[in-house]
Design a protein around this motif. Structure first.
Motif, PDB file in Angstrom:
ATOM      1  N   LYS A 152     -16.508   7.297   0.818  1.00  0.00           N
ATOM      2  CA  LYS A 152     -17.489   7.577  -0.217  1.00  0.00           C
ATOM      3  C   LYS A 152     -18.494   6.435  -0.371  1.00  0.00           C
ATOM      4  CE  LYS A 152     -14.871  10.853  -3.038  1.00  0.00           C
ATOM      5  NZ  LYS A 152     -15.893  11.902  -2.932  1.00  0.00           N
ATOM      6  N   ASP A 153     -18.042   5.192  -0.157  1.00  0.00           N
ATOM      7  CA  ASP A 153     -18.925   4.030  -0.310  1.00  0.00           C
ATOM      8  C   ASP A 153     -19.773   3.752   0.928  1.00  0.00           C
ATOM      9  OD1 ASP A 153     -18.004   3.598  -2.861  1.00  0.00           O
ATOM     10  OD2 ASP A 153     -16.619   1.991  -2.324  1.00  0.00           O
ATOM     11  N   SER A 154     -19.306   4.206   2.091  1.00  0.00           N
ATOM     12  CA  SER A 154     -20.000   3.899   3.340  1.00  0.00           C
ATOM     13  C   SER A 154     -21.347   4.617   3.425  1.00  0.00           C
ATOM     14  CB  SER A 154     -19.139   4.299   4.536  1.00  0.00           C
ATOM     15  OG  SER A 154     -19.818   4.077   5.750  1.00  0.00           O
ATOM     16  N   THR A 155     -22.301   3.964   4.092  1.00  0.00           N
ATOM     17  CA  THR A 155     -23.595   4.594   4.370  1.00  0.00           C
ATOM     18  C   THR A 155     -23.762   4.854   5.863  1.00  0.00           C
ATOM     19  OG1 THR A 155     -24.701   2.433   4.561  1.00  0.00           O
ATOM     20  CG2 THR A 155     -24.689   3.491   2.385  1.00  0.00           C
ATOM     21  N   ASP A 156     -22.699   4.679   6.635  1.00  0.00           N
ATOM     22  CA  ASP A 156     -22.740   4.882   8.083  1.00  0.00           C
ATOM     23  C   ASP A 156     -22.324   6.317   8.388  1.00  0.00           C
ATOM     24  OD1 ASP A 156     -22.380   4.861  10.849  1.00  0.00           O
ATOM     25  OD2 ASP A 156     -21.826   2.748  10.865  1.00  0.00           O
ATOM     26  N   GLY A 157     -23.332   7.218   8.485  1.00  0.00           N
ATOM     27  CA  GLY A 157     -23.057   8.635   8.683  1.00  0.00           C
ATOM     28  C   GLY A 157     -22.203   8.959   9.892  1.00  0.00           C
ATOM     29  N   PRO A 158     -22.552   8.454  11.098  1.00  0.00           N
ATOM     30  CA  PRO A 158     -21.735   8.759  12.279  1.00  0.00           C
ATOM     31  C   PRO A 158     -20.291   8.288  12.148  1.00  0.00           C
ATOM     32  CG  PRO A 158     -23.876   7.928  12.962  1.00  0.00           C
ATOM     33  CD  PRO A 158     -23.804   7.771  11.479  1.00  0.00           C
ATOM     34  N   LEU A 159     -20.085   7.124  11.550  1.00  0.00           N
ATOM     35  CA  LEU A 159     -18.716   6.617  11.387  1.00  0.00           C
ATOM     36  C   LEU A 159     -17.932   7.498  10.422  1.00  0.00           C
ATOM     37  CD1 LEU A 159     -16.568   4.522  11.983  1.00  0.00           C
ATOM     38  CD2 LEU A 159     -17.502   3.112  10.148  1.00  0.00           C
ATOM     39  N   ILE A 160     -18.565   7.919   9.332  1.00  0.00           N
ATOM     40  CA  ILE A 160     -17.917   8.829   8.385  1.00  0.00           C
ATOM     41  C   ILE A 160     -17.489  10.105   9.118  1.00  0.00           C
ATOM     42  CG2 ILE A 160     -18.245  10.272   6.333  1.00  0.00           C
ATOM     43  CD1 ILE A 160     -20.243   8.153   5.329  1.00  0.00           C
ATOM     44  N   ALA A 161     -18.402  10.635   9.949  1.00  0.00           N
ATOM     45  CA  ALA A 161     -18.113  11.871  10.685  1.00  0.00           C
ATOM     46  C   ALA A 161     -16.946  11.689  11.646  1.00  0.00           C
ATOM     47  CB  ALA A 161     -19.358  12.326  11.447  1.00  0.00           C
ATOM     48  N   ILE A 162     -16.907  10.558  12.363  1.00  0.00           N
ATOM     49  CA  ILE A 162     -15.830  10.306  13.326  1.00  0.00           C
ATOM     50  C   ILE A 162     -14.481  10.237  12.619  1.00  0.00           C
ATOM     51  CG2 ILE A 162     -14.858   8.599  14.921  1.00  0.00           C
ATOM     52  CD1 ILE A 162     -17.105  10.187  16.126  1.00  0.00           C
ATOM     53  N   VAL A 163     -14.435   9.546  11.477  1.00  0.00           N
ATOM     54  CA  VAL A 163     -13.173   9.428  10.729  1.00  0.00           C
ATOM     55  C   VAL A 163     -12.715  10.805  10.246  1.00  0.00           C
ATOM     56  CG1 VAL A 163     -12.063   8.484   8.666  1.00  0.00           C
ATOM     57  CG2 VAL A 163     -13.566   7.030  10.033  1.00  0.00           C
ATOM     58  N   VAL A 164     -13.649  11.577   9.665  1.00  0.00           N
ATOM     59  CA  VAL A 164     -13.307  12.904   9.150  1.00  0.00           C
ATOM     60  C   VAL A 164     -12.857  13.818  10.288  1.00  0.00           C
ATOM     61  CG1 VAL A 164     -14.222  14.993   8.045  1.00  0.00           C
ATOM     62  CG2 VAL A 164     -14.786  12.739   7.123  1.00  0.00           C
ATOM     63  N   GLU A 165     -13.617  13.814  11.397  1.00  0.00           N
ATOM     64  CA  GLU A 165     -13.286  14.666  12.541  1.00  0.00           C
ATOM     65  C   GLU A 165     -11.916  14.336  13.126  1.00  0.00           C
ATOM     66  OE1 GLU A 165     -17.371  16.110  14.778  1.00  0.00           O
ATOM     67  OE2 GLU A 165     -16.319  14.325  15.497  1.00  0.00           O
ATOM     68  N   ASP A 166     -11.677  13.045  13.327  1.00  0.00           N
ATOM     69  CA  ASP A 166     -10.415  12.671  13.975  1.00  0.00           C
ATOM     70  C   ASP A 166      -9.215  12.820  13.051  1.00  0.00           C
ATOM     71  OD1 ASP A 166     -10.840  11.798  16.789  1.00  0.00           O
ATOM     72  OD2 ASP A 166     -12.345  10.548  15.856  1.00  0.00           O
ATOM     73  N   PHE A 167      -9.442  12.686  11.744  1.00  0.00           N
ATOM     74  CA  PHE A 167      -8.359  12.991  10.807  1.00  0.00           C
ATOM     75  C   PHE A 167      -8.018  14.479  10.894  1.00  0.00           C
ATOM     76  CE2 PHE A 167      -7.058  14.618   6.641  1.00  0.00           C
ATOM     77  CZ  PHE A 167      -5.891  13.886   6.458  1.00  0.00           C
ATOM     78  N   ALA A 168      -9.068  15.328  10.880  1.00  0.00           N
ATOM     79  CA  ALA A 168      -8.846  16.769  10.983  1.00  0.00           C
ATOM     80  C   ALA A 168      -8.207  17.123  12.322  1.00  0.00           C
ATOM     81  CB  ALA A 168     -10.171  17.513  10.817  1.00  0.00           C
ATOM     82  N   ALA A 169      -8.640  16.430  13.390  1.00  0.00           N
ATOM     83  CA  ALA A 169      -8.075  16.700  14.719  1.00  0.00           C
ATOM     84  C   ALA A 169      -6.593  16.353  14.766  1.00  0.00           C
ATOM     85  CB  ALA A 169      -8.842  15.905  15.769  1.00  0.00           C
ATOM     86  N   THR A 170      -6.235  15.197  14.213  1.00  0.00           N
ATOM     87  CA  THR A 170      -4.834  14.765  14.235  1.00  0.00           C
ATOM     88  C   THR A 170      -3.956  15.698  13.410  1.00  0.00           C
ATOM     89  OG1 THR A 170      -5.562  12.462  14.468  1.00  0.00           O
ATOM     90  CG2 THR A 170      -3.285  12.821  13.806  1.00  0.00           C
ATOM     91  N   VAL A 171      -4.400  16.019  12.203  1.00  0.00           N
ATOM     92  CA  VAL A 171      -3.630  16.933  11.345  1.00  0.00           C
ATOM     93  C   VAL A 171      -3.550  18.317  11.980  1.00  0.00           C
ATOM     94  CG1 VAL A 171      -3.542  18.063   9.084  1.00  0.00           C
ATOM     95  CG2 VAL A 171      -4.201  15.656   9.246  1.00  0.00           C
ATOM     96  N   GLY A 172      -4.686  18.779  12.574  1.00  0.00           N
ATOM     97  CA  GLY A 172      -4.696  20.081  13.238  1.00  0.00           C
ATOM     98  C   GLY A 172      -3.709  20.157  14.386  1.00  0.00           C
ATOM     99  N   LEU A 173      -3.610  19.082  15.146  1.00  0.00           N
ATOM    100  CA  LEU A 173      -2.648  19.034  16.253  1.00  0.00           C
ATOM    101  C   LEU A 173      -1.204  19.095  15.755  1.00  0.00           C
ATOM    102  CD1 LEU A 173      -4.404  16.311  18.411  1.00  0.00           C
ATOM    103  CD2 LEU A 173      -3.904  18.646  19.174  1.00  0.00           C
ATOM    104  N   ILE A 174      -0.958  18.421  14.650  1.00  0.00           N
ATOM    105  CA  ILE A 174       0.397  18.451  14.068  1.00  0.00           C
ATOM    106  C   ILE A 174       0.734  19.867  13.597  1.00  0.00           C
ATOM    107  CG2 ILE A 174       1.834  17.619  12.159  1.00  0.00           C
ATOM    108  CD1 ILE A 174       0.262  14.941  12.372  1.00  0.00           C
ATOM    109  N   ILE A 175      -0.243  20.533  12.959  1.00  0.00           N
ATOM    110  CA  ILE A 175      -0.034  21.916  12.515  1.00  0.00           C
ATOM    111  C   ILE A 175       0.247  22.821  13.712  1.00  0.00           C
ATOM    112  CG2 ILE A 175      -1.177  23.932  11.501  1.00  0.00           C
ATOM    113  CD1 ILE A 175      -2.709  21.972   9.674  1.00  0.00           C
ATOM    114  N   ALA A 176      -0.558  22.653  14.773  1.00  0.00           N
ATOM    115  CA  ALA A 176      -0.361  23.466  15.974  1.00  0.00           C
ATOM    116  C   ALA A 176       1.004  23.201  16.600  1.00  0.00           C
ATOM    117  CB  ALA A 176      -1.468  23.171  16.991  1.00  0.00           C
TER     118      ALA A 176
END
Length: 300
Positions: A152-176
Motif C-alpha cells: 500500500k505504501d509503495s509507489t513502484d507499480g511493476p514491483l507491486i504487480a510482481i508481488v501480487v502475481e507471484d503470491f497468487a501464483a504460489t497460492v494457486g499452485l497449492i490449491i491445484a
C-alpha cells in the motif's frame, strides 16, 4: 528501487512463468486436468503481464520534456493497471469458466502423479521468485511493516504487480496441488474442478487488489504523513520563512514525488536571496527524502 533492479525482477518472473506455462500445458493435455489447465492459463497470463510491465518500465524512462515536463513515470501505473485487468479477465474468468465446465461435465483424469510432481516443482520456483520480489519490496523498510502495508505504501507499480502475481501464483499452485492430489486418491474429478474455480476466484481478487492500488497511484497518491511532517519541519525551522501556507506532495512515478509549496517569506528578503533560500531548502529536503525529485515554491 532502481530501474535495473525492477527489470531484473520482472525478467526473472517472466522466464520462470513462461517455462512453467509450457510444462503445465503439456501436462494438462496428458492428464485432462482442469486445474492444471487453469494453472497453465495463469502462467501464460503472468508471462504476458510481465512483458507488459517491462514495456511499461522502458516507456516510463523515456524523456521528452516538451510533451512531458514532469517525465513519464506514471506510465508505469497505466501498464500495471492493464496487467490488473488481464489478471481479472483472462486469468480469473477463463479459469472460473473452465472449472465450472469441468464441474458440469466431469472427465476421467489420468497420469495425475505427473501433475503432482510438476506442481511441487512449480511451487518451489514460484516461491523463489516471490521471496526475491518481497525482499526487493522490503529493501527500504525500517519499521518491519507487513507485506500488505508495504504494498500500500509503495509507489513502484511493476514491483507491486510482481508481488501480487507471484503470491497468487504460489497460492494457486497449492490449491491445484490439493485438488489434483484429492482427485488422484479418490478417483473423483470434482476436486480438480473445484480447484480450477478457486484459482479463478483467487485471480479475480488479485486483479481487483492490484487495480485498486494503481487507481490511487494514477490519481496522485501523496507521501506518508510522517514523511510529509519531516518536510514541513524543515520549512518551518527556516528563519527566513514566516509561514508554510500549503504543502502538497504527490507521486509522479516509482519512488518519485512532486512537492508544491506555498510559503510566506520574510518581507525584507530580496529576489536573489529568495532564490538562494529555495536552493538551500531543496537540498535539505532531498537529503531527508531523495524521492522528492521535483520541488516548486510559490510565494504567498
Amino acid at each position: 528501487m532502481a530501474i535495473n533492479q525492477s527489470s531484473k525482477t520482472v525478467f526473472l518472473a517472466l522466464s520462470v512463468n513462461f517455462f512453467i506455462a509450457i510444462v503445465k500445458t503439456v501436462i494438462s493435455v496428458i492428464t485432462s486436468s482442469s486445474a492444471m489447465f487453469a494453472e497453465a492459463i495463469h502462467s501464460y497470463v503472468d508471462s504476458a503481464n510481465q512483458f507488459i510491465l517491462w514495456f511499461g518500465i522502458k516507456q516510463s524512462k523515456k524523456i521528452n520534456k516538451k510533451i512531458y515536463p514532469l517525465g513519464r513515470g506514471k506510465e508505469e501505473y497505466y501498464w500495471t493497471l492493464v496487467v490488473a485487468v488481464l489478471i481479472f479477465t483472462i486469468g480469473g474468468l477463463v479459469s472460473l469458466e473452465h472449472g465450472i465446465e469441468a464441474l458440469s461435465h466431469p472427465k476421467k483424469l489420468e497420469n495425475l502423479y505427473i501433475s503432482i510432481i510438476v506442481l511441487i516443482i512449480s511451487i518451489i520456483l514460484e516461491t523463489y521468485v516471490l521471496i526475491k520480489a518481497v525482499s526487493q519490496l522490503k529493501q527500504e523498510d525500517k519499521e518491519n511493516k507487513s507485506v500488505i502495508k508495504l504494498l500500500k505504501d509503495s509507489t513502484d507499480g511493476p514491483l507491486i504487480a510482481i508481488v501480487v502475481e507471484d503470491f497468487a501464483a504460489t497460492v494457486g499452485l497449492i490449491i491445484a496441488l490439493v485438488g489434483i492430489t484429492a482427485s488422484n486418491f479418490t478417483g473423483n474429478p470434482i476436486y480438480d474442478a473445484f480447484s480450477s474455480i478457486l484459482i479463478g476466484i483467487l485471480l479475480m481478487v488479485s486483479g481487483l487488489f492490484l487495480g485498486y492500488e494503481m487507481k490511487h497511484l494514477i490519481t496522485g497518491e501523496s507521501i506518508r504523513e510522517d514523511e510529509k511532517r519531516k518536510i514541513t519541519n524543515i520549512l518551518e525551522e527556516n528563519n527566513n520563512i514566516l509561514e508554510v501556507n500549503s504543502l502538497k506532495i504527490v507521486s509522479i512515478g516509482s519512488n518519485n514525488f512532486l512537492a508544491l509549496v506555498t510559503i510566506d517569506y520574510a518581507d525584507d528578503l530580496k529576489d536573489h536571496e529568495i532564490v538562494d533560500i529555495n536552493k538551500s531548502l531543496i537540498n535539505d529536503i532531498q537529503i531527508v527524502n531523495s524521492s522528492i525529485t521535483e520541488i516548486y515554491f510559490n510565494p504567498k
